[in-house]
Design a protein around this motif. Sequence first.
Motif, short mmCIF file in Angstrom:
data_model
loop_
_atom_site.label_atom_id
_atom_site.label_comp_id
_atom_site.label_asym_id
_atom_site.label_seq_id
_atom_site.Cartn_x
_atom_site.Cartn_y
_atom_site.Cartn_z
N THR A 186 8.23 10.71 -43.98
CA THR A 186 7.10 10.11 -44.98
C THR A 186 7.85 9.87 -46.22
O THR A 186 8.61 10.42 -46.85
N GLY A 187 7.00 9.22 -47.37
CA GLY A 187 7.19 9.11 -48.63
C GLY A 187 8.52 8.09 -48.93
O GLY A 187 9.23 8.38 -49.78
N VAL A 188 8.73 7.43 -47.84
CA VAL A 188 10.03 6.57 -47.96
C VAL A 188 10.00 5.83 -49.17
O VAL A 188 9.25 4.90 -49.26
N THR A 189 11.15 5.88 -49.74
CA THR A 189 11.58 4.86 -50.93
C THR A 189 13.10 4.10 -50.83
O THR A 189 13.75 4.75 -49.92
N GLY A 190 13.16 3.17 -51.15
CA GLY A 190 14.37 2.68 -51.09
C GLY A 190 14.87 1.76 -52.57
O GLY A 190 13.88 1.27 -53.46
N THR A 191 16.13 1.76 -52.65
CA THR A 191 16.81 1.12 -54.01
C THR A 191 17.82 0.35 -53.77
O THR A 191 18.55 0.84 -52.68
N THR A 192 17.98 -0.43 -54.70
CA THR A 192 19.48 -1.15 -54.66
C THR A 192 20.37 -0.54 -55.83
O THR A 192 19.84 -0.63 -56.67
N ILE A 193 21.65 -0.24 -55.32
CA ILE A 193 22.75 0.21 -56.40
C ILE A 193 23.70 -0.88 -56.50
O ILE A 193 24.23 -1.37 -55.53
N SER A 194 23.80 -1.32 -57.68
CA SER A 194 24.74 -2.49 -58.06
C SER A 194 25.94 -2.02 -58.77
O SER A 194 25.52 -0.98 -59.75
N TRP A 195 27.15 -2.19 -58.63
CA TRP A 195 28.27 -1.56 -59.38
C TRP A 195 29.43 -2.73 -59.37
O TRP A 195 29.38 -3.43 -58.35
N THR A 196 30.54 -2.40 -60.34
CA THR A 196 31.78 -3.04 -60.10
C THR A 196 32.71 -2.04 -59.56
O THR A 196 33.01 -1.25 -60.09
N MET A 197 33.12 -2.72 -58.36
CA MET A 197 34.22 -1.59 -57.51
C MET A 197 35.67 -2.01 -58.49
O MET A 197 35.90 -3.18 -58.82
N ARG A 198 36.11 -0.97 -58.81
CA ARG A 198 37.64 -0.94 -59.35
C ARG A 198 38.65 -0.34 -58.52
O ARG A 198 38.39 0.59 -57.98
N ILE A 199 39.50 -1.21 -57.90
CA ILE A 199 40.38 -0.39 -57.10
C ILE A 199 41.73 -1.41 -57.20
O ILE A 199 41.62 -2.59 -57.37
N ASP A 200 42.77 -0.82 -57.15
CA ASP A 200 44.36 -1.46 -56.88
C ASP A 200 44.22 -2.49 -55.83
O ASP A 200 43.67 -2.26 -54.64
N ALA A 201 44.64 -3.68 -56.33
CA ALA A 201 44.70 -4.61 -55.01
C ALA A 201 45.63 -4.29 -54.09
O ALA A 201 45.10 -4.58 -53.12
N GLY A 202 46.60 -3.67 -54.27
CA GLY A 202 47.42 -3.30 -52.85
C GLY A 202 46.72 -2.18 -52.23
O GLY A 202 46.84 -2.27 -50.92
N ALA A 203 45.95 -1.20 -52.87
CA ALA A 203 44.96 -0.41 -52.06
C ALA A 203 44.11 -1.15 -51.21
O ALA A 203 43.61 -0.62 -49.78
N TRP A 204 43.32 -1.99 -51.80
CA TRP A 204 42.38 -2.70 -51.13
C TRP A 204 42.70 -3.61 -49.96
O TRP A 204 42.25 -3.65 -48.70
#
Length: 261
Positions: A186-204
Amino acid sequence: MWAGQAETFNETVSRLCAHTAPALLSAAAGDRDLAGLRLLDVGTGSGTVAGLADEHGARVTAVDAESSMVELAAKRVPGAEVRQAILPELPFPEATFDAAVANFVINHVGDPAAAIAGMRRVVRPGGRIAVTIWPHPKPEAQRLWDEIFDAAGAVRPDDLPRLDPALDFRRDQAGLTALLAGAGLTGVTGTTISWTMRIDAGAWWSGPAAGIGLTGLILAAQDEPTALRVRQEYDRRTAPYRGPDGVLAVPTAALLATGTV
């Protein structure tokens, strides 16, 4: 796609998933403090969410289907009880926990509705459940991999894991909240979380290169010339996101939904 990959997962994909952990725990706690909260972290992976909850004083139990993840999470979060378990058959009595969370787990289960129902069963009445998933249409970071594969001429194998259409749900805010409501929350809510992923190119790159996730399964299915083109396209198409230190900054987003038992 995850078997024996805990260490590599922890150094690669888990970094992409970690950003939502604070918001996920806040949603699960609601108006309660995390300190003393009996919390279940389902699909803990290498223990990122469990570790953050433990740092805030929650009484954490964490489960994962993959044995190497369980072993690594137990080492990283010694204050938590870490066990091997597979949704929806969680090995706990009804109403054991005050809250349950699943960070990018419902994306991967064979029956999402049954998974939410399994979490609901072990949370006490009045307790909360919070989950995150990757949305569709895909955000920029995930869409970038499709563009890389398409440019390299990579063929998606026919045997990729696919959810039965009868069990699937819309991967948008309305679809995710409906999934939780359909499980009786009950009382279900939703949202969108936006961000900039920062990761080493080699790791990704190294996560898919090790066969992790659907991206890894696609990459592993290519012949050597195609795999080489994929790497070349990866370098070319990530270049606009790469800083002088080799760290990528790529926009992405996730969906968060929560409800009360």
